[in-house]
Design an enzyme around this catalytic site. Structure first.
Site, short mmCIF file in Angstrom:
data_model
loop_
_atom_site.label_atom_id
_atom_site.label_comp_id
_atom_site.label_asym_id
_atom_site.label_seq_id
_atom_site.Cartn_x
_atom_site.Cartn_y
_atom_site.Cartn_z
CG HIS A 48 -15.56 -7.66 20.37
ND1 HIS A 48 -14.25 -8.02 20.15
CD2 HIS A 48 -15.51 -6.41 20.91
CE1 HIS A 48 -13.45 -7.04 20.55
NE2 HIS A 48 -14.20 -6.05 21.01
CG HIS A 81 -11.99 -8.47 24.91
ND1 HIS A 81 -13.09 -7.67 25.04
CD2 HIS A 81 -12.26 -9.34 23.92
CE1 HIS A 81 -14.01 -8.03 24.16
NE2 HIS A 81 -13.53 -9.04 23.47
CG HIS A 131 -8.42 -8.04 19.66
ND1 HIS A 131 -8.56 -8.51 20.95
CD2 HIS A 131 -9.53 -8.45 18.99
CE1 HIS A 131 -9.70 -9.18 21.05
NE2 HIS A 131 -10.31 -9.16 19.87
CD GLU A 133 -6.80 -12.39 24.07
OE1 GLU A 133 -7.89 -12.70 23.53
OE2 GLU A 133 -5.85 -13.17 24.15
CB THR A 172 -7.28 -16.55 23.80
OG1 THR A 172 -8.15 -15.42 23.67
CG2 THR A 172 -6.46 -16.43 25.06
CB CYS A 202 -9.14 -20.23 24.50
SG CYS A 202 -10.50 -19.79 23.45
CB SER A 231 -10.35 -11.83 17.23
OG SER A 231 -9.30 -12.63 16.76
CG ASN A 232 -14.41 -16.10 18.47
OD1 ASN A 232 -15.26 -16.85 18.02
ND2 ASN A 232 -14.68 -15.13 19.32
CB SER A 275 -18.78 -12.73 21.43
OG SER A 275 -18.23 -12.59 20.15
FE1 SF4 Z 1 -12.07 -17.07 27.05
FE2 SF4 Z 1 -11.60 -18.28 24.72
FE3 SF4 Z 1 -14.00 -17.36 25.26
FE4 SF4 Z 1 -11.99 -15.65 24.80
S1 SF4 Z 1 -12.91 -17.08 23.32
S2 SF4 Z 1 -13.53 -15.49 26.40
S3 SF4 Z 1 -10.29 -16.78 25.75
S4 SF4 Z 1 -12.92 -19.02 26.38
#
Ligand code: SF4
Length: 316
Positions: A48, A81, A131, A133, A172, A202, A231-232, A275
């Site tokens: 993303h 994802h 999402h 994933e 994750t 993760c 998301s992260n 990302s």
């Molecule tokens: Fe893999 Fe975590 Fe990166 Fe997602 S954020 S691609 S689960 S290492």
């Protein structure tokens, strides 16, 4: 007469930016282009981040939403994802060459939910509806076999068909703190629920949240470099706000910075979602240096050494 610039201390969170899964996914697309020639199709944004997607487009990647947009005979890459089982099955039916760039940590969750299902347990997935994933993980099992829970309220209201035979798994890239709250509710309501020792969140998500927690109380403002559909990255904004820096916002790249928003800020925190490439951090630092007398202090909470192997088909 040259105008004197105001001082600005930048606290740079580390780790930040690219994780091993994103790095691997980008390399997979690059290598697939080298091996098969242009164009290589990629189902969904490989990660993303607009900047990453545009860079790969220039090299010969074509991003599509669904497999029916991939012409016969051209290779296709599945995004980091993960994808529902129906996608590789359809690619196989059409005899398309495909390379799966699903992050190995997402694949691990896929295997977990399959194992629980095979053991006859109903799987509760903690994650965000829609999402990619979550769509991919739910799509490892037959329709209706996974119950999705997005927050504490849904965990409280969950009606499970067989309350003594449940298991949970998680997306994750969730907030570590929020997920712990949801898991606590599930464990209270369904004491025999099975689940991973730690959540499936993760290492990269966990480490980036820990690093932003470390800088948040020391910053007047924090910029998270990332995409709104990442998301992260969005979780980093929430975590920063929750840990003492209410003035936090997501910025895709330096050109989107609202410099007036920085008025009165002496200490600026900067981090980047998993990302977002480091070049975007460098770009923002350079833009800050044009306007301020910048001092950079990197605050590292942990070292990361995780590297994932490329699929065998793409290694020399
Ligand atoms: Fe893999 Fe975590 Fe990166 Fe997602 S954020 S691609 S689960 S290492």
């Amino acid at each position: 007469m040259t105008e004197t610039k105001k001082p600005l201390t930048i606290l740079l969170a580390a780790p930040r930016g690219f994780c091993a899964g994103v790095d691997r996914a980008i390399q997979i697309v690059e290598r697939a282009i080298e091996r098969y020639g242009r164009p290589v199709y990629v189902r969904h944004e490989i990660v993303h981040n607009r900047h990453v997607v545009e860079t790969l487009e220039k090299r010969g990647a074509v991003f599509v939403d669904e497999l029916d947009e991939v012409p016969d005979g051209r290779p296709v890459v599945f995004s980091a994802h993960g994808v529902p089982k129906t996608v590789p099955a359809e690619a196989g039916r059409r005899n398309l060459s495909y390379v799966d760039a699903t992050c190995p940590l997402v694949s691990k969750v896929h295997r977990e939910v399959e194992r629980h299902h095979a053991a006859g347990r109903t799987v509760v997935l903690i994650g965000h509806a829609g999402h990619p994933e979550v769509v991919g993980t739910m799509g490892q099992l037959p329709e209706g076999a996974v119950l999705l829970v997005e927050d504490v309220a849904q965990a409280e209201a969950l009606a499970a068909p067989d309350p003594d035979n449940l298991a949970y798994a998680t997306q994750t890239t969730l907030s570590v703190d929020d997920t712990m709250g949801i898991v606590a509710v599930l464990r209270r309501r369904f004491p025999s629920i099975e689940g991973p020792k730690l959540e499936d969140i993760c290492y990269a998500t966990t480490n980036r949240q820990a690093a932003v927690k470390a800088i948040a109380p020391r910053c007047d403002a924090i910029v998270v470099i990332g995409a709104p559909n990442s998301s992260n990255s969005m979780r980093l904004v929430e975590v920063a706000a929750g840990y003492g820096c209410a003035r936090t916002r997501l910025v895709q790249r330096a050109a989107d910075m609202d410099w007036e928003w920085l008025e009165g800020v002496d200490r600026l925190g900067i981090t980047a979602g998993a990302s977002a490439p480091e070049s975007l951090v460098a770009e923002l630092l350079a833009a800050c240096r044009e306007r301020y007398e910048v001092t950079v202090e990197e605050i590292r909470t942990t070292e990361e050494t995780v590297v994932f192997k490329l699929p065998r088909a793409l290694v020399a």
